[in-house]
Design an enzyme around this catalytic site. Structure first.
Site, PDB file in Angstrom:
ATOM      1  N   GLY A  54       0.823  -1.198   0.000  1.00 61.88           N
ATOM      2  CA  GLY A  54       0.000   0.000   0.000  1.00 61.88           C
ATOM      3  C   GLY A  54       0.859   1.251   0.000  1.00 61.88           C
ATOM      4  O   GLY A  54       2.052   1.223   0.320  1.00 61.88           O
ATOM      5  N   CYS A  55       0.250   2.373  -0.346  1.00 58.25           N
ATOM      6  CA  CYS A  55       1.016   3.617  -0.491  1.00 58.25           C
ATOM      7  C   CYS A  55       1.464   4.166   0.865  1.00 58.25           C
ATOM      8  O   CYS A  55       2.654   4.445   1.065  1.00 58.25           O
ATOM      9  CB  CYS A  55       0.212   4.642  -1.272  1.00 58.25           C
ATOM     10  N   PHE A  56       0.540   4.322   1.817  1.00 56.36           N
ATOM     11  CA  PHE A  56       0.943   4.744   3.150  1.00 56.36           C
ATOM     12  C   PHE A  56       1.948   3.749   3.734  1.00 56.36           C
ATOM     13  O   PHE A  56       2.931   4.129   4.363  1.00 56.36           O
ATOM     14  CB  PHE A  56      -0.271   4.832   4.082  1.00 56.36           C
ATOM     15  N   ALA A  57       1.672   2.453   3.534  1.00 54.94           N
ATOM     16  CA  ALA A  57       2.549   1.417   4.084  1.00 54.94           C
ATOM     17  C   ALA A  57       3.970   1.549   3.550  1.00 54.94           C
ATOM     18  O   ALA A  57       4.945   1.380   4.291  1.00 54.94           O
ATOM     19  CB  ALA A  57       1.988   0.035   3.768  1.00 54.94           C
TER      20      ALA A  57
END
Length: 329
Positions: free
Chosen positions: A138-141
């Protein structure tokens, strides 16, 4: 090194991540594009949806893949990749790179005979090179993990971790909702899913891979930003490391990571937008170690990282096709 073209297909071809994939893959010297599947746009030229590609391609959306693709990128909404794979059985030799959250956690990594490796190259490069299928992070991850992995490897995550991170409107996808309208986003900031964001699971598993005994909790506040692209994350935790020790730790950890750079200067979003870069800045304030991390949510946070993973799968230099430069002005 790849001797022949990699034939790549895309499922869910009308969304933001698919548009970014097309932008990159059209200019990738070792890729030939196969089927670009969009159930709502089959028969229409790709550039009618992705109008930044006007003059770049005459490809037309299809209702199904060609069937002989070497790799298939699933750019579907969360929960839809599993359903698509159940209805569309691919040859065992076809690699799958999934951009949803369907296969990121260990409990979901095996599905219908496929084993998905978590595709964060800075963490799992050797496993990715041998993988059949990839669960793209994921992007935030991505932004948060890259801010924390060096500390985890050194066993230095010993206290609670606090994260504030803001993302652009493209992080919410292309489907219309109140919080993605210009009139709502403009001159506005808000939080969503405080302490419960879905990316916390994959972040926790990655950190435990490097520091299994850590009991540090992550307190994550995500923000919606009034801009289109990018993630700016501020991550801090108490640390006994000096600033010089911490910076040396990060530089050593990322010495062989072509897209992750530890900057001596403070960083900002425009340095990474439209690129596959992650920039990190490390500083010590009192007892707190502050790590700032910036990425483009659609590139390093999604499609660029997916191409980086494809390069590793097929024995190419991981930078191939990803020499993208930010525009500061």
């Amino acid at each position: 090194m790849q001797d022949t073209k990699i034939k790549a297909g895309i499922v869910g071809g009308a969304g933001y991540t698919a548009g970014e994939l097309l932008r990159i893959l059209l200019h990738h010297e070792f890729v030939e594009l196969g089927g670009i599947v969009s159930s709502s746009n089959a028969g229409n030229p790709v550039y009618q949806v992705h109008d930044d590609l006007v003059g770049e391609t005459d490809l037309v959306f299809a209702s199904e893949l060609d069937g002989d693709e070497d790799v298939v990128f699933l750019c579907l909404g969360h929960g839809n990749s599993k359903a698509w794979l159940l209805k569309n059985v691919l040859p065992e030799t076809t690699h799958v790179i999934d951009l949803s959250n369907d296969f990121r956690l260990a409990d979901d990594a095996e599905f219908e005979g496929r084993e998905f490796v978590y595709g964060l190259p800075e963490l799992n490069k050797s496993r990715i090179q041998q993988a059949q299928s990839i669960a793209n992070p994921g992007c935030f991850a991505t932004a948060i993990q890259l801010a924390l992995l060096p500390l985890a490897q050194a066993g230095k995550l010993t206290d609670d971790i606090h994260v504030s991170a803001i993302t652009g409107s493209t992080g919410a996808g292309q489907s219309l909702a109140e919080t993605v309208h210009f009139s709502w986003r403009s001159n506005n900031v808000s939080i969503y899913k405080p302490f419960t964001h879905q990316h916390l699971g994959e972040i926790g598993e990655s950190l435990a891979q490097l520091q299994p005994q850590s009991e540090a909790e992550i307190h994550f506040i995500p923000y919606r930003g009034n801009f289109a692209r990018g993630i700016f994350a501020s991550v801090y935790t108490p640390s006994e490391l000096t600033q010089d020790e911490a910076r040396a730790l990060y530089q050593q950890f990322y010495a062989d990571a072509p897209f992750t750079t530890v900057s001596d200067k403070e960083i900002h979003l425009k340095q990474v937008v439209n690129t596959n870069k992650c920039l990190l800045h490390v500083q010590k304030q009192g007892k707190q170690l502050l790590i700032t991390s910036v990425i483009d949510n659609l590139v390093k946070g999604a499609s660029g990282q997916a191409v980086q993973n494809m390069n590793l799968l097929f024995g190419l230099p991981e930078t191939t096709g990803l020499g993208l430069k930010a525009g500061l002005f």
